[in-house]
Enzyme design. Structure first.
Site, PDB file in Angstrom:
ATOM      1  CE  LYS A 162      -4.620   1.031   0.815  1.00 44.43           C
ATOM      2  NZ  LYS A 162      -5.760  -0.062   0.145  1.00 44.43           N
TER       3      LYS A 162
HETATM    4  N1  GLU Z   1      -7.404  -0.125  -3.219  1.00 42.85           N
HETATM    5  C1  GLU Z   1      -8.094  -1.173  -3.817  1.00 42.85           C
HETATM    6  C2  GLU Z   1      -8.231  -2.129  -2.755  1.00 42.85           C
HETATM    7  O1  GLU Z   1      -7.233  -1.568  -1.520  1.00 42.85           O
HETATM    8  C3  GLU Z   1      -7.588  -1.619  -4.922  1.00 42.85           C
HETATM    9  C4  GLU Z   1      -6.011  -2.455  -5.294  1.00 42.85           C
HETATM   10  C5  GLU Z   1      -5.052  -3.037  -6.682  1.00 42.85           C
HETATM   11  O2  GLU Z   1      -6.209  -3.153  -7.193  1.00 42.85           O
HETATM   12  O3  GLU Z   1      -3.995  -3.146  -6.086  1.00 42.85           O
HETATM   13  O4  GLU Z   1      -8.194  -3.107  -2.535  1.00 42.85           O
END
Ligand code: GLU
Length: 429
Positions: free
Chosen positions: A118
């Site tokens: 993240k």
């Molecule tokens: N931000 C989204 C999540 O928390 C998508 C993450 C992604 O597609 O890599 O799942």
């Protein structure tokens, strides 16, 4: 019980309800069920890499402002790490660490071959011009050139980031690689190698697992009332698809507050209203104004918290009246509310399952970019539905086997899968 290690190391004081604390509490519970040995526990509790960068930006005024950016790679046991990037004034390393590990378990649960990561930049995106946002994004990406990569770590949108931001990341990375690398990021505009259905994927996945849960409880969607907290990408799509299923969506909300109508809200009209109103429901007149807190505590069949972390905690969990909670957001329920909701017999479809539709279609996008062959929306949605459905059925089985909640089952399954893979790979060194 696991008492030593990473989690106990001195560090910033953790809020009682911090997402990282919630994640660790649930992780520890699952680790005990799995009888993970201490070493494995330590390995899976510690992020592989934590990067903090400063991001100087020349603002429109000509002055320099310096922002702080983060990327945490929790693990890359199952494959390259994957996870979104959020822009918000209160982003911090602890939060990003929790979100990164949730990505690990999420990818494991839906069986996509990614680890978890993240990122975030501490900024107030509402105060930045488009030019400032672009310079901030490009400098953040440039600082992360050694971290990102289609085979290493693949970002995506999250809170306050969108297709345009992903396009700038793709372009900055590609300029430095001297070739176009579409697969370095997902959630891109269609025209730049994005996937059909990616934008709606998280909300669509929320609704797929909600329907599966209704089915288990013998409830019909067209006999249900729904309250949705948050009207961004996840909340608005979840509300719209539940509306299409014939459910009565009695409340929605956004930063401007909550909107309640006991006879149901016409969601396509409310969406159109927000689109023509700076993406805000402010002034929406076909409903009574209520507070966010009142929305969470409404009597309804299904509650979809799709705004942000820590919305349901010890202080209000006892007042929740929904029969099913489908977590569209990451971490909307704190760990100390889990047992209160369980005692009330509320079925919680945990975030790492409920909102995994986003990363599932991100995986499809990455596959399509690498093949240079693009799928129809129908194919994307069909495969997404199947993967979400399978994941739900699978976790439901695990929860019955161990007589635990769906959330506990999600952690047990996710952690077991990563631990088993790690044992096969072994520890290098
Ligand atoms: N931000 C989204 C999540 O928390 C998508 C993450 C992604 O597609 O890599 O799942």
């Amino acid at each position: 019980m696991y008492t030593t290690g990473y989690y106990k190391e001195p560090g910033p004081k953790l809020d009682e309800d911090s997402p990282f604390k919630s994640m660790m509490e649930r992780f520890r519970f699952a680790a005990n069920i799995l009888e993970l040995d201490e070493g494995m526990f330590q390995y899976l509790a510690s992020p592989v890499k934590q990067v903090i960068v400063s991001i100087p930006v020349v603002m429109d005024s000509g002055e320099i402002e310096v922002f702080e950016g983060y990327r945490v790679i929790h693990d890359n046991v199952l494959g390259p790490s994957k996870g979104g990037i959020r822009y918000a004034p209160d982003v911090n390393l602890e939060e990003v660490k929790a979100l990164a590990s949730w990505m690990t378990w999420k990818c494991a649960i839906v069986n996509v071959p990614f680890g978890g990561a993240k990122g975030g930049v501490r900024c107030d995106p509402t105060r930045l011009s488009k030019g400032e946002l672009e310079r901030l994004t490009r400098r953040y990406t440039s600082n992360m050139l050694e971290v990102f990569g289609p085979d290493r770590d693949i970002p995506a949108p999250d809170m306050n980031t969108n297709e345009q931001v992903m396009a700038w990341i793709m372009d900055t990375y590609s300029m430095n690689a001297h070739k176009t690398e579409t697969a370095v990021v997902t959630g891109k505009p269609l025209i730049l190698g994005g996937s059909q259905g990616r934008k709606e994927a998280t909300g669509r996945g929320v609704v797929t697992v909600t329907l599966a849960a209704l089915n288990k409880k013998g409830m019909l969607p067209n006999k249900c009332t729904v309250a949705v907290q948050g009207f961004g990408n996840v909340g608005s799509v979840s509300a719209e698809l539940m509306y299409e299923q014939g459910a009565k969506v009695i409340a929605i909300s956004d930063l401007s507050g909550g909107y309640y109508n006991k006879d149901g809200i016409d969601i396509p009209k409310a969406k159109e209203y927000a689109q023509n109103n700076n993406n805000l429901l402010e002034g929406y007149s076909k409903a009574e104004k209520i507070s966010n807190e009142e929305l969470l505590q409404l009597e309804c069949d299904i509650l979809i918290p799709a705004a942000k972390e820590d919305q349901i905690g010890r202080h209000n969990a006892g007042n929740i009246q929904a029969r099913i909670i489908a977590e569209g957001a990451n971490g909307p329920v704190t760990a100390n509310a889990d047992s209160i909701l369980e005692d009330k017999g509320i079925m919680v479809i945990p975030d790492i399952l409920a909102n995994a539709g986003g990363v599932t279609v991100s995986y499809f996008e990455w596959v399509q970019d690498r093949q240079g062959y693009f799928w129809t929306e129908e194919r994307v949605n069909r495969r997404l539905n199947r993967m979400m459905r399978d994941a739900f059925d699978n976790l439901f089985k695990v929860s019955e086997e161990h007589d635990i909640t769906l959330r506990q089952a999600a952690y047990v399954y996710g952690i077991n899968k990563v631990a088993t893979t790690l044992k096969m790979r072994g520890i290098y060194g």
